[in-house]
Design a protein around this motif. Structure first.
Motif, PDB file in Angstrom:
ATOM      1  N   MET A  39      -1.266  10.444  12.282  1.00 27.64           N
ATOM      2  CA  MET A  39      -0.047  11.052  12.686  1.00 27.64           C
ATOM      3  C   MET A  39       1.107  11.352  11.731  1.00 27.64           C
ATOM      4  O   MET A  39       1.491  12.037  11.709  1.00 27.64           O
ATOM      5  N   ARG A  40       0.954  10.275  10.801  1.00 26.30           N
ATOM      6  CA  ARG A  40       1.888  10.728   9.501  1.00 26.30           C
ATOM      7  C   ARG A  40       1.465  11.733   8.771  1.00 26.30           C
ATOM      8  O   ARG A  40       2.402  12.580   8.385  1.00 26.30           O
ATOM      9  N   ALA A  41       0.141  12.025   8.503  1.00 26.91           N
ATOM     10  CA  ALA A  41      -0.329  13.103   7.746  1.00 26.91           C
ATOM     11  C   ALA A  41      -0.051  14.501   8.587  1.00 26.91           C
ATOM     12  O   ALA A  41      -0.051  15.455   7.854  1.00 26.91           O
ATOM     13  N   GLU A  42       0.114  14.271   9.869  1.00 27.75           N
ATOM     14  CA  GLU A  42       0.088  15.594  10.773  1.00 27.75           C
ATOM     15  C   GLU A  42       1.402  15.957  10.464  1.00 27.75           C
ATOM     16  O   GLU A  42       2.020  16.917  11.150  1.00 27.75           O
ATOM     17  N   GLY A  43       2.549  15.329  10.134  1.00 31.26           N
ATOM     18  CA  GLY A  43       3.881  15.587   9.810  1.00 31.26           C
ATOM     19  C   GLY A  43       4.617  14.950  11.186  1.00 31.26           C
ATOM     20  O   GLY A  43       5.856  15.265  11.101  1.00 31.26           O
ATOM     21  N   LEU A  44       4.133  14.054  11.894  1.00 32.67           N
ATOM     22  CA  LEU A  44       4.921  13.392  12.986  1.00 32.67           C
ATOM     23  C   LEU A  44       6.061  12.393  12.480  1.00 32.67           C
ATOM     24  O   LEU A  44       5.591  11.757  11.476  1.00 32.67           O
ATOM     25  N   ASP A  45       6.987  12.470  12.945  1.00 30.52           N
ATOM     26  CA  ASP A  45       8.037  11.346  12.688  1.00 30.52           C
ATOM     27  C   ASP A  45       7.694  10.096  13.044  1.00 30.52           C
ATOM     28  O   ASP A  45       7.845   9.784  14.166  1.00 30.52           O
ATOM     29  N   VAL A  46       7.115   9.342  12.081  1.00 28.59           N
ATOM     30  CA  VAL A  46       6.857   7.981  12.544  1.00 28.59           C
ATOM     31  C   VAL A  46       7.516   6.926  11.625  1.00 28.59           C
ATOM     32  O   VAL A  46       7.245   5.698  11.625  1.00 28.59           O
TER      33      VAL A  46
ATOM     34  N   GLY B  46       6.744   4.101  14.636  1.00 26.52           N
ATOM     35  CA  GLY B  46       7.849   4.925  14.602  1.00 26.52           C
ATOM     36  C   GLY B  46       8.184   5.189  16.187  1.00 26.52           C
ATOM     37  O   GLY B  46       8.495   3.911  16.728  1.00 26.52           O
ATOM     38  N   PRO B  47       8.625   6.090  16.968  1.00 27.34           N
ATOM     39  CA  PRO B  47       8.835   6.082  18.149  1.00 27.34           C
ATOM     40  C   PRO B  47       7.799   6.293  19.115  1.00 27.34           C
ATOM     41  O   PRO B  47       8.084   6.453  20.436  1.00 27.34           O
TER      42      PRO B  47
ATOM     43  N   LEU C  65       0.598  -1.293  -0.047  1.00 29.66           N
ATOM     44  CA  LEU C  65       0.025  -0.061  -0.095  1.00 29.66           C
ATOM     45  C   LEU C  65       0.718   1.336   0.163  1.00 29.66           C
ATOM     46  O   LEU C  65       0.294   2.208   0.168  1.00 29.66           O
ATOM     47  N   GLY C  66       2.102   1.074  -0.063  1.00 27.54           N
ATOM     48  CA  GLY C  66       3.087   2.233   0.048  1.00 27.54           C
ATOM     49  C   GLY C  66       2.921   2.728   1.354  1.00 27.54           C
ATOM     50  O   GLY C  66       3.690   4.129   1.417  1.00 27.54           O
ATOM     51  N   HIS C  67       2.699   2.145   2.301  1.00 30.40           N
ATOM     52  CA  HIS C  67       3.031   2.580   3.763  1.00 30.40           C
ATOM     53  C   HIS C  67       4.159   2.542   4.389  1.00 30.40           C
ATOM     54  O   HIS C  67       4.875   1.559   3.824  1.00 30.40           O
ATOM     55  N   TRP C  68       4.464   3.402   5.264  1.00 29.42           N
ATOM     56  CA  TRP C  68       5.985   2.931   6.128  1.00 29.42           C
ATOM     57  C   TRP C  68       5.426   1.862   7.073  1.00 29.42           C
ATOM     58  O   TRP C  68       4.102   1.498   7.399  1.00 29.42           O
TER      59      TRP C  68
END
Length: 788
Positions: free
Chosen positions: A583-590, A547-548, A522-525
């Motif tokens: 969380m990723r859409a909000e720009g958080l480092d995941v 992420g963290p 799906l192109g996800h991390w």
């Protein structure tokens, strides 16, 4: 020259008075803040107000040291209230006479009270409208001046002055009206607070326009303007802001205020938890900082509401979410229920602190313990077949058996039988030991749970799961959650090795998202996650690492009602991924925090068995392993069988290519073969007699270890210093390409045929080395290692 007697008497009286005042000043006495009930401002990570509590007397009041109050406000109060405060003894006779003359001669009523006199009135609740009351006020003011310093008195006044309604003190007023600390006030805000306590008509302090916007009333606005003109005369332009003309224009504009009815009540379960924890550390401070991320908290609240709206038709009406930053164990978001104000769902209950059945969310820790104890690695093949452990016969959720599955597949598919098998093989510590050492409350005895503990037989809190899952991102160390910014950052306790923590995390990252697609499809991390469903469909869980961040999602009913829709992968997982994607859409480092751990290596394995591939393994892959710990042997599933070319029957004895041919078969145990057949995937059975001794004589010679040498003792350091390893080498037959090396049964590495590798033992003593080629042939040699 002898002084006159009267002068001597006067000096003596003065000295006695000075000594008395000095004794009074230095005599131990309670601070002016003693006994004054105070509010607590609970703040988020950016210093913004989450909640301002009421003091015990139902007032908003904070007690701030004078150093925590803006100098602009201090100067403005002195300029407006008492310009000679620093010089008088608590009473200004000239001001009193002027006020009395104006009042009793029919002129305007003006105040003559000093700041100290006003403090006396506020502190002792004095009635000062008549002469006797005024005299008592004067006496109390002189008493205060004798006992406390000017700064102490000014601090007390600023913390007790009335600011409208039940708001007292500049700390509470600043937080309420301007949403900032008293130290951060601008000049227009400081001037507004300076004139508020002396409003001639307290009810007219504020006005509310048709849009609901609250501003200063006309009287206070005019008083602020006059005070600003005096400010410019006394101090000039405000050097910290704009020029005088710009500031004058700003002062003429209405100053927007936040009324007490609009005070925030954000993250209520989080704030309740923080305030309760603070009670155990002593009196509440005026400000209580937390690591809560307001943006992340709102994100969680929006996603929970949206998810429950979609699931309302299925009877799902409540959820709890906890997010922890594994870098310092800060709780950055907490939602204890879907709606704190909804009594129908028990909204004020904090679901993250409630003991609930965890379902399968504990299985990752079982596999991590097994990795550390050398029981398995991610590609180890386990049996998902009918099994019994005494009187206990576990079953899978779907009632089916899948035969051989890797440890990674068994974990991500939540297969119960492989999990119970792994649990039965664990030594100390086992899963019960881990939960007990992690401080999970109200655990019963190990015998009470038995092997069913790994299937959700106990009860844990979302807080416990968050701490446990944070170990996967924190080198296997268990650390306490941090609800307050002042909470100490702990190094924690090592519960798992960094390698086991990372390998388990990597296994969970391979879990396909709901719907069957993997993250890469799906192109996800990569997101590491695990679901759980309690017995009787009372709790649905998804916990993982983004992420963290460690993220835990629970769905259910606080009254324990069952609901067939409460299945982890169907109810909780979609909400978990909705939050993770937001969380990723909000720009958080995941992005993942680690890509490997110190002692780990990659090794090629035969996918069918999870062991080192022999010469006939058709499908190979790679897995992580810990040299000297992970259990890996040479695969024996695929074996060649000699067949007579004429009859097609097994031919024993030496291989003759003119009359024989070889075919590779899969040798599965009977229980696995039966499962394959039940699943409609029958394997080709080896012909009768395929295991005859002569059938393998054609394989040739086994490897011969040449190093380490026989009858040789090796002396090494075990203090962490770098040193050359012991060389490992072996001669091989011409048909061998790889030699696999084992120490006391644990795989330590591989070498190409004719090449040597270096080995560093982990301990002193006798070690049995074994060299095995890809045909399964091997040689052994005992080595004696001594510590220098």
């Amino acid at each position: 020259m002898r002084l006159p007697r009267a002068l001597r008497w006067g000096l003596g009286v003065a000295a006695l008075l000075a000594a008395t005042l000095l004794v009074v000043r230095l005599w131990p006495k309670p601070p002016l803040s003693a006994g004054v009930p105070v509010s607590t401002a609970v703040l988020d990570a950016d210093g913004r107000l989450l909640r301002l509590t009421l003091a015990a007397d139902e007032r908003y009041r904070q007690w701030l040291p004078i150093e925590a109050i803006s100098p602009k406000l201090v100067d403005a109060v002195l300029l407006h209230e008492d310009r000679h405060y620093r010089w008088h003894p608590g009473v200004n006779p000239i001001a009193l006479l002027r006020a009395a003359g104006s009042t009793y001669s029919g002129g305007p009523r003006i105040g003559g009270s000093t700041i100290t006199m006003q403090l006396a009135r506020l502190r002792w609740r004095l009635e000062t409208r008549d002469v006797p009351g005024k005299l008592v006020q004067i006496a109390r003011a002189l008493q205060l001046e004798a006992m406390y310093s000017k700064d102490d008195l000014l601090e007390a006044y600023l913390n007790l002055a009335p600011y409208g309604g039940n708001v007292e003190g500049v700390g509470a007023a600043s937080r309420i009206y301007f949403d900032k600390a008293a130290a951060e006030l601008s000049l227009p805000e400081a001037l507004a607070l300076a004139v508020m306590p002396q409003a001639p008509n307290p009810r007219g302090r504020f006005v509310v326009d048709t849009r609901g916007v609250t501003t200063l009333g006309p009287g206070l606005q005019a008083a602020r303007q006059r005070l600003y003109m005096r400010w410019v005369e006394a101090y000039g332009a405000d050097s910290d802001t704009e020029a005088t003309t710009d500031m004058a224009a700003r002062m003429a504009l209405p100053l927007r205020l936040r009324p007490t009815r609009a005070l925030p009540f954000a993250a209520p379960h989080y704030v309740d938890r923080v305030l309760a924890a603070q009670q155990r550390h002593g009196p509440r401070p005026p400000e209580l900082a937390t690591p809560l991320d307001r943006r992340l908290q709102r994100l969680v609240e929006r996603r929970v509401r949206a998810h429950l709206q979609r699931e309302a038709s299925r009877g799902l009406d409540n959820a709890a979410v906890l997010i922890v930053d594994t870098r310092d164990m800060s709780v950055v978001a907490l939602m204890g229920s879907a709606d704190w104000r909804n009594a129908a769902i028990g909204g004020q209950v904090n679901g993250t602190a409630a003991l609930r059945s965890p379902g399968s969310t504990l299985k990752p820790f079982l596999y991590a313990l097994a990795i550390d104890q050398g029981q398995l690695h991610p590609a180890t093949v386990l049996r998902d077949v009918p099994s019994a452990y005494g009187a206990y016969t576990p079953e899978n959720y779907d009632g089916r058996f899948q035969g051989p599955v890797t440890a990674t597949e068994a974990l991500n598919r939540s297969r119960n039988i492989p999990a119970v098998t792994v649990a039965s093989r664990l030594r100390s510590p086992d899963l019960f030991d881990l939960l007990r050492d992690a401080g999970v409350p109200k655990l019963r005895t190990r015998e009470h749970y038995g092997l069913a503990l790994v299937l959700g037989g106990g009860e844990v809190r979302a807080e416990d799961l968050a701490r446990l899952y944070a170990m996967f991102g924190g080198d296997g160390r268990l650390r306490p959650l941090r609800f307050r910014a002042a909470d100490e950052r702990s190094e924690g306790t090592a519960m798992l090795s960094p390698e086991a923590a990372f390998m388990t995390l990597d296994m969970l990252r391979r879990n396909p998202r709901p719907g069957g697609a993997t993250a890469s499809d799906l192109g996800h991390w990569p997101v590491a996650w695990k679901t759980g469903t309690s017995w009787g469909f009372r709790d649905a869980w998804t916990a993982g690492v983004v992420g963290p961040y460690a993220v835990v999602v629970w769905m259910g009913h606080f009254d324990g009602r069952a609901n067939p829709a409460l299945i982890g992968v169907e109810a909780a997982a979609p909400l978990f991924f909705s939050i993770a994607d937001a969380m990723r859409a909000e720009g958080l480092d995941v992005t993942p925090q680690r890509t490997t751990a110190a002692r780990m290596k990659r090794v090629s394995v035969c996918l069918a068995s999870g062991d080192l591939p022999n010469a006939w393994c058709p499908q190979r892959g790679e897995t992580w392993f810990i040299p000297g710990v992970s259990p890996i042997r040479v695969s024996t599933v695929h074996r060649p069988v000699q067949l007579d070319r004429a009859t097609g029957r097994v031919a024993c004895g030496a291989f003759d290519p003119a009359t024989m041919r070889r075919e590779v078969y899969e040798f599965w145990p009977s229980d696995l073969a039966r499962v394959f057949a039940q699943a409609g995937l029958p394997r080709r059975k080896p012909p009768p007699g395929a295991d005859c001794a002569g059938a393998a004589e054609w394989l040739g010679s086994a490897p011969q270890i040449t190093q380490p040498y026989r009858a040789t003792r090796y002396r090494l350091h075990f203090d962490g210093r770098e040193q050359p390893g012991i060389p490992l080498a072996a001669t091989t037959d011409a048909d061998a390409r790889t030699v696999f090396w084992f120490a006391d049964g644990a795989f330590i590495g591989e070498s190409a045929s004719g090449r040597a590798i270096a080995w560093t033992p982990r301990r002193a003593g006798r070690v049995l080395l074994r060299a095995v080629d890809e045909h399964g042939r091997g040689d052994e040699r005992e080595v004696v290692v001594e510590a220098e």
